[in-house]
Scaffold this motif. Structure first.
Motif, PDB file in Angstrom:
ATOM      1  N   ALA A 143       0.398  -1.047  -0.085  1.00  0.00           N
ATOM      2  CA  ALA A 143      -0.245  -0.492   0.218  1.00  0.00           C
ATOM      3  C   ALA A 143       0.442   1.086  -0.291  1.00  0.00           C
ATOM      4  O   ALA A 143       1.926   1.677   0.540  1.00  0.00           O
ATOM      5  CB  ALA A 143      -0.398   0.366   1.178  1.00  0.00           C
ATOM      6  N   PHE A 144       0.362   2.557  -0.594  1.00  0.00           N
ATOM      7  CA  PHE A 144       0.703   3.836  -0.416  1.00  0.00           C
ATOM      8  C   PHE A 144      -0.133   4.602   0.624  1.00  0.00           C
ATOM      9  O   PHE A 144      -1.108   4.424  -0.578  1.00  0.00           O
ATOM     10  CB  PHE A 144       1.278   3.928  -1.657  1.00  0.00           C
ATOM     11  N   ILE A 145       0.341   5.279   0.725  1.00  0.00           N
ATOM     12  CA  ILE A 145      -0.630   6.499   1.589  1.00  0.00           C
ATOM     13  C   ILE A 145      -0.040   8.153   1.885  1.00  0.00           C
ATOM     14  O   ILE A 145       1.533   7.683   2.489  1.00  0.00           O
ATOM     15  CB  ILE A 145      -1.037   5.944   2.855  1.00  0.00           C
ATOM     16  N   ILE A 146      -0.996   8.385   1.965  1.00  0.00           N
ATOM     17  CA  ILE A 146      -0.498   9.945   1.792  1.00  0.00           C
ATOM     18  C   ILE A 146      -1.417  10.007   3.137  1.00  0.00           C
ATOM     19  O   ILE A 146      -2.124  10.036   3.025  1.00  0.00           O
ATOM     20  CB  ILE A 146      -1.077  10.592   0.971  1.00  0.00           C
ATOM     21  N   ALA A 147      -0.188  10.617   4.009  1.00  0.00           N
ATOM     22  CA  ALA A 147      -0.662  11.442   5.430  1.00  0.00           C
ATOM     23  C   ALA A 147      -0.522  13.385   5.492  1.00  0.00           C
ATOM     24  O   ALA A 147      -0.257  13.877   4.370  1.00  0.00           O
ATOM     25  CB  ALA A 147      -0.012  11.112   6.584  1.00  0.00           C
ATOM     26  N   ASN A 148      -2.140  13.457   5.698  1.00  0.00           N
ATOM     27  CA  ASN A 148      -2.469  15.164   5.483  1.00  0.00           C
ATOM     28  C   ASN A 148      -2.390  15.408   4.142  1.00  0.00           C
ATOM     29  O   ASN A 148      -0.591  16.237   3.902  1.00  0.00           O
ATOM     30  CB  ASN A 148      -1.945  15.590   6.448  1.00  0.00           C
ATOM     31  N   PRO A 149      -2.476  14.936   3.342  1.00  0.00           N
ATOM     32  CA  PRO A 149      -2.724  15.271   1.874  1.00  0.00           C
ATOM     33  C   PRO A 149      -2.682  16.928   1.930  1.00  0.00           C
ATOM     34  O   PRO A 149      -3.577  17.266   1.700  1.00  0.00           O
ATOM     35  CB  PRO A 149      -3.399  14.501   0.578  1.00  0.00           C
ATOM     36  N   LYS A 150      -2.517  17.757   0.695  1.00  0.00           N
ATOM     37  CA  LYS A 150      -2.195  18.621   0.499  1.00  0.00           C
ATOM     38  C   LYS A 150      -2.737  19.041  -0.563  1.00  0.00           C
ATOM     39  O   LYS A 150      -3.085  20.275  -1.920  1.00  0.00           O
ATOM     40  CB  LYS A 150      -0.956  19.392   0.230  1.00  0.00           C
ATOM     41  N   THR A 151      -3.026  18.041  -1.746  1.00  0.00           N
ATOM     42  CA  THR A 151      -3.239  17.730  -3.343  1.00  0.00           C
ATOM     43  C   THR A 151      -3.901  16.711  -3.569  1.00  0.00           C
ATOM     44  O   THR A 151      -3.632  15.660  -2.460  1.00  0.00           O
ATOM     45  CB  THR A 151      -2.401  18.278  -4.488  1.00  0.00           C
ATOM     46  N   ASP A 152      -5.338  16.381  -3.837  1.00  0.00           N
ATOM     47  CA  ASP A 152      -5.610  14.833  -3.866  1.00  0.00           C
ATOM     48  C   ASP A 152      -5.088  14.251  -5.305  1.00  0.00           C
ATOM     49  O   ASP A 152      -4.188  14.359  -7.094  1.00  0.00           O
ATOM     50  CB  ASP A 152      -7.584  15.767  -4.508  1.00  0.00           C
ATOM     51  N   LEU A 153      -5.220  13.159  -5.535  1.00  0.00           N
ATOM     52  CA  LEU A 153      -4.156  12.082  -6.327  1.00  0.00           C
ATOM     53  C   LEU A 153      -4.784  12.094  -7.416  1.00  0.00           C
ATOM     54  O   LEU A 153      -4.406  11.521  -8.217  1.00  0.00           O
ATOM     55  CB  LEU A 153      -4.279  10.658  -5.464  1.00  0.00           C
ATOM     56  N   TYR A 154      -6.668  12.643  -8.010  1.00  0.00           N
ATOM     57  CA  TYR A 154      -6.768  13.028  -9.408  1.00  0.00           C
ATOM     58  C   TYR A 154      -6.094  14.099  -9.838  1.00  0.00           C
ATOM     59  O   TYR A 154      -6.299  14.425 -11.214  1.00  0.00           O
ATOM     60  CB  TYR A 154      -8.360  12.539  -8.752  1.00  0.00           C
ATOM     61  N   ASN A 155      -5.259  14.548  -9.343  1.00  0.00           N
ATOM     62  CA  ASN A 155      -4.666  15.912 -10.309  1.00  0.00           C
ATOM     63  C   ASN A 155      -4.215  15.200 -11.209  1.00  0.00           C
ATOM     64  O   ASN A 155      -2.897  14.080 -11.222  1.00  0.00           O
ATOM     65  CB  ASN A 155      -3.518  16.509  -9.121  1.00  0.00           C
ATOM     66  N   PRO A 156      -4.476  15.601 -12.697  1.00  0.00           N
ATOM     67  CA  PRO A 156      -3.670  15.719 -14.104  1.00  0.00           C
ATOM     68  C   PRO A 156      -2.466  15.328 -14.031  1.00  0.00           C
ATOM     69  O   PRO A 156      -1.811  14.690 -14.266  1.00  0.00           O
ATOM     70  CB  PRO A 156      -4.456  16.273 -14.726  1.00  0.00           C
ATOM     71  N   ASN A 157      -1.394  16.636 -13.227  1.00  0.00           N
ATOM     72  CA  ASN A 157      -0.530  15.914 -12.989  1.00  0.00           C
ATOM     73  C   ASN A 157       0.459  15.283 -12.559  1.00  0.00           C
ATOM     74  O   ASN A 157       1.993  14.109 -12.545  1.00  0.00           O
ATOM     75  CB  ASN A 157       0.505  17.495 -12.082  1.00  0.00           C
ATOM     76  N   ILE A 158      -0.386  14.594 -11.347  1.00  0.00           N
ATOM     77  CA  ILE A 158       0.065  13.614  -9.800  1.00  0.00           C
ATOM     78  C   ILE A 158      -0.055  12.153 -11.445  1.00  0.00           C
ATOM     79  O   ILE A 158       0.535  11.336 -11.749  1.00  0.00           O
ATOM     80  CB  ILE A 158      -0.623  13.391  -9.379  1.00  0.00           C
TER      81      ILE A 158
END
Length: 264
Positions: A143-158
């Protein structure tokens, strides 16, 4: 088959907002995926593609059906419309509109008693997040987890910088405290990359259930993580600086864990 040729079409304007605005992505529960490989990986990751837009100027329409799921609507768009929606300078002529997932911690499942988890606290740069996702995929972490995300994972640049690995990993996000509680409930050891009270990473046993936590280069990990760690770990630096890019550090730690597990 439906066709749209005007950039002033109301539906196209909605899609532009999905591309540009995190708020619209969260409100609608949908996001854009650009590129044949990325759409293929999304389908492999069990994402639902509601609509597929393609432009004959950039792609051969004979490949379109391989990128659709059940009930996917296919729309042919003009070159102007496609370029309005495209995020890349070079493109493959296909954009999917997909349904997002919740990415809740409760959705994570592990099929072995010693999962390996990579966690990043508050990464801001989409390029770094994409690189972390590629590292997670390369090592086949659980698994990969982001804590306290600053941007959503569906940002096109991500999506672009991860080359679709956002769809190939088991991904979740949450607050630091919620993730710590989750890890402790699963008896997963917490190894935090930090300068304080640390031991060299290669002296630790990562063959048990393990979470490797990395922070940003600017601020490192928060005190909550450092205080709750099974052990803080450090990558010994032999040059003049005391930090490295977060995705590079994550790669070193993750592949040491894989080495200890004999790449299982």
């Amino acid at each position: 088959m439906k066709e749209i040729s005007s950039t002033q079409n109301s539906y196209i304007k909605q899609l532009v907002q999905l591309k540009d605005k995190s708020r619209d992505r969260k409100k609608s529960g949908k996001f854009l995926i650009e590129g044949q490989r990325e759409i293929s990986l999304a389908l492999k990751g069990q994402y639902t593609i509601d609509t597929l837009l393609y432009c004959n100027d950039f792609t051969d329409s004979t490949h379109i059906e391989t990128l659709t799921s059940a009930n996917t609507e296919i729309i042919q768009v003009s070159k102007d419309v496609y370029q309005k929606l495209a995020y890349r300078d070079t493109t493959e002529g296909v954009i999917g509109i997909a349904q997002s997932k919740t990415l809740d911690l409760s959705d994570l499942t592990f099929d072995k008693p010693n999962p390996l988890i990579l966690i990043a606290e508050a990464p801001e740069k989409p390029g770094n997040i994409g690189a972390l996702l590629r590292t997670a995929d390369a090592a086949n972490v659980d698994a990969f987890i982001i804590a306290n995300p600053k941007t959503d994972l569906y940002n096109p640049n991500i999506i672009r910088s991860s080359v679709g690995c956002v769809f190939t990993n088991q991904v979740a996000s949450g607050s630091t405290q919620d993730i710590i509680t989750f890890l402790k409930s699963k008896n997963i050891n917490i190894f935090c990359a930090a300068l304080q009270a640390s031991k060299p990473y290669h002296t630790q046993d990562f063959t048990t259930a393990t979470a490797l936590i990395v922070g940003t280069e600017a601020t490192g990990l928060s005190e909550d993580w450092r205080n709750q760690a099974t052990q803080n770990i450090i990558i010994p630096m032999q040059g003049e600086i005391d930090s490295m890019n977060v995705s590079v550090a994550a790669g070193i730690l993750v592949f040491e864990a894989k080495r200890q597990r004999q790449f299982a």
